[in-house]
Write an enzyme that holds these catalytic residues in place. Sequence first.
Site, short mmCIF file in Angstrom:
data_model
loop_
_atom_site.label_atom_id
_atom_site.label_comp_id
_atom_site.label_asym_id
_atom_site.label_seq_id
_atom_site.Cartn_x
_atom_site.Cartn_y
_atom_site.Cartn_z
N TYR A 104 0.85 -1.19 0.00
CA TYR A 104 0.00 0.00 0.00
C TYR A 104 0.89 1.25 0.00
O TYR A 104 1.85 1.33 0.77
CB TYR A 104 -0.89 -0.04 1.25
CG TYR A 104 -1.72 1.20 1.44
CD1 TYR A 104 -2.79 1.47 0.59
CD2 TYR A 104 -1.43 2.12 2.44
CE1 TYR A 104 -3.55 2.61 0.75
CE2 TYR A 104 -2.20 3.27 2.61
CZ TYR A 104 -3.25 3.50 1.75
OH TYR A 104 -4.00 4.64 1.92
N ASP B 124 -0.55 -7.46 6.12
CA ASP B 124 -1.70 -6.58 5.92
C ASP B 124 -2.65 -7.34 5.00
O ASP B 124 -2.33 -7.61 3.84
CB ASP B 124 -1.21 -5.27 5.29
CG ASP B 124 -2.35 -4.31 4.93
OD1 ASP B 124 -3.51 -4.74 4.84
OD2 ASP B 124 -2.05 -3.11 4.73
N LYS C 124 -11.91 -0.15 4.67
CA LYS C 124 -12.27 -0.81 3.42
C LYS C 124 -13.37 -1.86 3.66
O LYS C 124 -14.43 -1.51 4.11
CB LYS C 124 -11.01 -1.42 2.80
CG LYS C 124 -9.78 -0.49 2.85
CD LYS C 124 -9.91 0.76 2.02
CE LYS C 124 -8.86 1.82 2.30
NZ LYS C 124 -7.47 1.38 2.25
C1 LIG Z 1 -6.25 1.82 2.74
C2 LIG Z 1 -5.18 0.87 3.10
C3 LIG Z 1 -4.33 1.12 4.18
C4 LIG Z 1 -4.39 2.40 5.00
O1 LIG Z 1 -5.57 2.47 5.72
P1 LIG Z 1 -6.22 3.86 6.22
O2 LIG Z 1 -7.44 3.39 6.92
O3 LIG Z 1 -6.46 4.70 5.00
O4 LIG Z 1 -5.23 4.51 7.13
C5 LIG Z 1 -3.37 0.16 4.49
N1 LIG Z 1 -3.23 -0.97 3.76
C6 LIG Z 1 -4.03 -1.23 2.70
C7 LIG Z 1 -3.82 -2.50 1.95
C8 LIG Z 1 -5.03 -0.33 2.33
O5 LIG Z 1 -5.79 -0.59 1.28
#
Ligand SMILES: *Cc1c(COP(=O)(O)O)cnc(C)c1O
Length: 396
Positions: free
Chosen positions: A114, A187, A212
Amino acid sequence: MSSEKDHLRKSGKGTRAVHSGNSPSENSLNTPVYQSSTFFLDDNAYQMWQAGTPRAPVYSRYNNPSMRAAEKKVAHLENAEDALVFSSGMAAICTTLLTFLSQGDRLVTTRNLYGGTILSLDQDFTRFGIDVHYVDVKDLDAVEEALKEKETKVLYCETVTNPLLEVSDLPALAKLAKKYGALPIVDSTFATPMACQPLDHGFELVLHSVTKLLNGHSDILGGTVAGSQDLIHQIWYKLRNFGGSMDPHQASLLERGMKTLHVRYEKAMTTAHKLASWLESHDKVKKVIYPGLESHADYDLCKKILDSPSTMVCFEVEGGDEAGRKLMDNLKTATQAVSLGGVESLISMPCSTTHVSWKKEDRLAAGIGLGFVRFSTGLEDTDDLIADFDQALKKI
Ligand SMILES: *Cc1c(COP(=O)(O)O)cnc(C)c1O
């Protein structure tokens, strides 16, 4: 964990999504929003605070029942002992990594992360003297070489990457991390626990941006980390110190959002799969990137690691970036916006959003071809989405 809810751990993911963590009070069906920054200091609270016990129920940066409900739901869904929630995904990622990395320590990771995570690793972690070492995590020999070369504290990657939807070989990576004494952290935002539970593949900690799919309604930011109670307690002390805590209202929305994760995920993924197959046979589409299609390089790995492919579909249109923009402008159902995983379909092009600062050659070399479009499948009717793409593709 409250023992009265432990039967849920043996239930299906849908049952867990609905019921885990729910903490009713005063005969309410749902967990109330504990909209309170502080709590009455009874003997137990005083004792826990004075002993430095994690989650002393004294102040909302330390603990809050609304956050606790969301944390228990995440823990159950990830087959984890415990979890923590944070104000954003980035707060979860940075707090977690900085719990285990100090000056001079090595982190082995990949550039295929990311964008916000890369920014923080390059701009902040290096500033603190942390040795951020990038390798291609698809190349297991290179990972082993990097781990062998120098003592490594953390191995970090993503289950499914953005925007090429590459799948990481989690069991193999976890095995390597263990062999060389590194802590494997992943992640898993794009996969969600519906598609993959990384702890079952040997990873020690799993992170999500709940902004998300987990929350799924594009109305809050949030992050979470799940793992063993021991690791989660270590991270809790840093959450307390750094202060990236979730607030009770945000936590209540998250807990509600997660109650429908299984049905949202299933519906969006089924539509995504159909749309990907349809796009692949369209003559204005050059290439479709979807791990559930045999044309994807990780088709076999996806079958091995994920229960289902993805709710994201990426593709390249004929006619380059201009044609891609025209396609987006002509779509009536999908909104042009970044982020993903909400009930509404979103569409964007990496060349003008996440990868805007990249040179064209670098984007092409990374596999993001001309006319590359990223689509986050929402819950609209599948036929409507396909019909919309059909009319928009005719106009490019
Ligand atoms: C959006 C996202 C993040 C960051 O998250 P926020 O809630 O915007 O701080 C981290 N990792 C992935 C894979 C993401 O899609």
